[in-house]
Scaffold this motif. Structure first.
Motif, PDB file in Angstrom:
ATOM      1  N   VAL A   2       0.801  -1.223  -0.060  1.00 30.87           N
ATOM      2  CA  VAL A   2       0.542   0.046  -0.321  1.00 30.87           C
ATOM      3  C   VAL A   2       1.434   1.081  -0.147  1.00 30.87           C
ATOM      4  N   LEU A   3       1.714   1.180   0.869  1.00 30.31           N
ATOM      5  CA  LEU A   3       2.562   2.298   0.914  1.00 30.31           C
ATOM      6  C   LEU A   3       3.526   3.107  -0.170  1.00 30.31           C
ATOM      7  N   ALA A   4       4.081   1.206  -0.513  1.00 32.05           N
ATOM      8  CA  ALA A   4       4.965   1.967  -1.690  1.00 32.05           C
ATOM      9  C   ALA A   4       4.399   2.182  -3.073  1.00 32.05           C
ATOM     10  N   VAL A   5       2.983   1.299  -3.450  1.00 29.93           N
ATOM     11  CA  VAL A   5       1.737   1.543  -4.284  1.00 29.93           C
ATOM     12  C   VAL A   5       1.341   3.248  -4.375  1.00 29.93           C
ATOM     13  N   PHE A   6       1.118   3.814  -2.944  1.00 33.32           N
ATOM     14  CA  PHE A   6       0.877   5.149  -3.057  1.00 33.32           C
ATOM     15  C   PHE A   6       1.807   6.413  -2.732  1.00 33.32           C
ATOM     16  N   MET A   7       2.450   5.921  -2.254  1.00 39.65           N
ATOM     17  CA  MET A   7       4.229   6.629  -2.391  1.00 39.65           C
ATOM     18  C   MET A   7       4.404   6.799  -4.278  1.00 39.65           C
ATOM     19  N   ILE A   8       4.699   5.612  -4.623  1.00 39.92           N
ATOM     20  CA  ILE A   8       5.123   5.703  -6.082  1.00 39.92           C
ATOM     21  C   ILE A   8       3.902   6.950  -6.980  1.00 39.92           C
ATOM     22  N   THR A   9       2.667   6.351  -7.376  1.00 39.35           N
ATOM     23  CA  THR A   9       1.835   7.435  -7.963  1.00 39.35           C
ATOM     24  C   THR A   9       1.634   8.565  -7.267  1.00 39.35           C
ATOM     25  N   GLU A  10       1.848   9.090  -6.410  1.00 38.32           N
ATOM     26  CA  GLU A  10       1.870  10.376  -5.818  1.00 38.32           C
ATOM     27  C   GLU A  10       2.596  11.281  -6.282  1.00 38.32           C
ATOM     28  N   SER A  11       4.224  10.536  -6.219  1.00 32.89           N
ATOM     29  CA  SER A  11       5.324  11.173  -6.754  1.00 32.89           C
ATOM     30  C   SER A  11       5.022  11.336  -8.598  1.00 32.89           C
ATOM     31  N   LEU A  12       4.018  10.558  -9.117  1.00 36.28           N
ATOM     32  CA  LEU A  12       4.238  11.117 -10.551  1.00 36.28           C
ATOM     33  C   LEU A  12       3.034  11.772 -10.695  1.00 36.28           C
ATOM     34  N   VAL A  13       1.590  11.201 -10.617  1.00 30.97           N
ATOM     35  CA  VAL A  13       0.593  12.558 -10.276  1.00 30.97           C
ATOM     36  C   VAL A  13      -0.501  12.048  -9.188  1.00 30.97           C
ATOM     37  N   PRO A  14       0.181  13.068  -8.278  1.00 30.70           N
ATOM     38  CA  PRO A  14      -0.055  13.604  -6.840  1.00 30.70           C
ATOM     39  C   PRO A  14      -1.682  14.160  -7.184  1.00 30.70           C
ATOM     40  N   ILE A  15      -2.383  13.230  -6.188  1.00 33.01           N
ATOM     41  CA  ILE A  15      -4.091  13.432  -5.832  1.00 33.01           C
ATOM     42  C   ILE A  15      -3.879  14.055  -4.995  1.00 33.01           C
TER      43      ILE A  15
END
Length: 237
Positions: A128-141
């Motif tokens: 969960v943390l890895a997916v969230f951090m990676i996506t937030e780094s690329l396309v932040p919500i």
């Protein structure tokens, strides 16, 4: 008898598959939950509490608390099957027929439940943390910055919360074992889980509070294990 052989014997009697499915479902739910929390400031920017959810520190902290609650219940459910239910009626008679120390059997059951809860929550939380951090780094919500420091802090607290979830499962099984009741195990788990979640939620990322909480739950779990081992020995006589 070696511990891995005892684990194999235990898993021949009780499958881990239902709990693995619960972990998989829980992981998907938590992943959706963390994105929902992060999106709240954009969904309802006029809400007075929306500012809280603009902080990744708060969003991740709240997510880990919810995850801890879910895994506490999974642990208690597993404990009720692997420990409480196994020492009742005909199952207990069959269990006592094994040429293995009753104390060793109980230790194996407790260790298996503890390791499964701790390990599965670590894996689930890491995903969960890895997916969230990676996506937030690329396309932040959210509006915050997903820093390396936040990631490291989150991992440390994930380990702590995983330990607490495992402790809660063993503590609730202690109550259920004394009452010889699966229902008592689940009810005790819910009460302990709600109490722990409230305490943790009031002390997000507080090092001192976490140390005290871990120490307290560790002591309770130690006493619970000693009590169950003592009861198992008495049942052997």
């Amino acid at each position: 008898m070696k511990i891995n052989r005892l684990f194999s014997l235990e898993l021949e009697r009780n499958s881990l598959r239902p709990y693995q499915i619960a972990v998989e479902v829980g992981t998907v739910f938590i992943l959706g939950f963390i994105y929902l929390m992060a999106a709240i400031p954009k969904i309802d920017p006029g809400d007075s509490d929306a500012e809280l959810f603009s902080s990744y520190n708060f969003v991740i902290g709240l997510t880990l608390v919810v995850m801890m609650g879910i895994f506490s219940v999974i642990s208690a459910t597993m404990s009720s099957k692997f420990i409480v239910d196994e020492y009742r009626g005909k199952k207990a008679i069959l269990l006592f027929s094994y040429p293995i120390s009753r104390k060793k059997i109980m230790e194996t059951k407790i260790l298996l439940v503890f390791l499964f809860t701790f390990g599965s929550m670590l894996i689930s939380g890491a995903i969960v943390l890895a997916v969230f951090m990676i996506t937030e780094s690329l396309v932040p919500i959210g509006n915050d910055i997903a820093s390396l420091g936040l990631m490291l802090t989150s991992i440390i607290y994930l380990v702590c919360y995983a330990l607490i979830a495992a402790f809660c499962g063993i503590a609730s099984s202690w109550i259920g074992f004394r009452k010889q009741s699966v229902i008592a195990t689940i009810v005790a788990s819910c009460i302990i889980m709600v109490t722990m979640c409230q305490i943790v939620a009031m002390t997000f990322f507080s090092g001192v509070a976490m140390i005290l909480l871990l120490a307290g739950m560790g002591i309770i779990t130690f006493l619970a294990v000693e009590s169950m081992l003592s009861q198992a020995r008495k049942m052997e006589i």
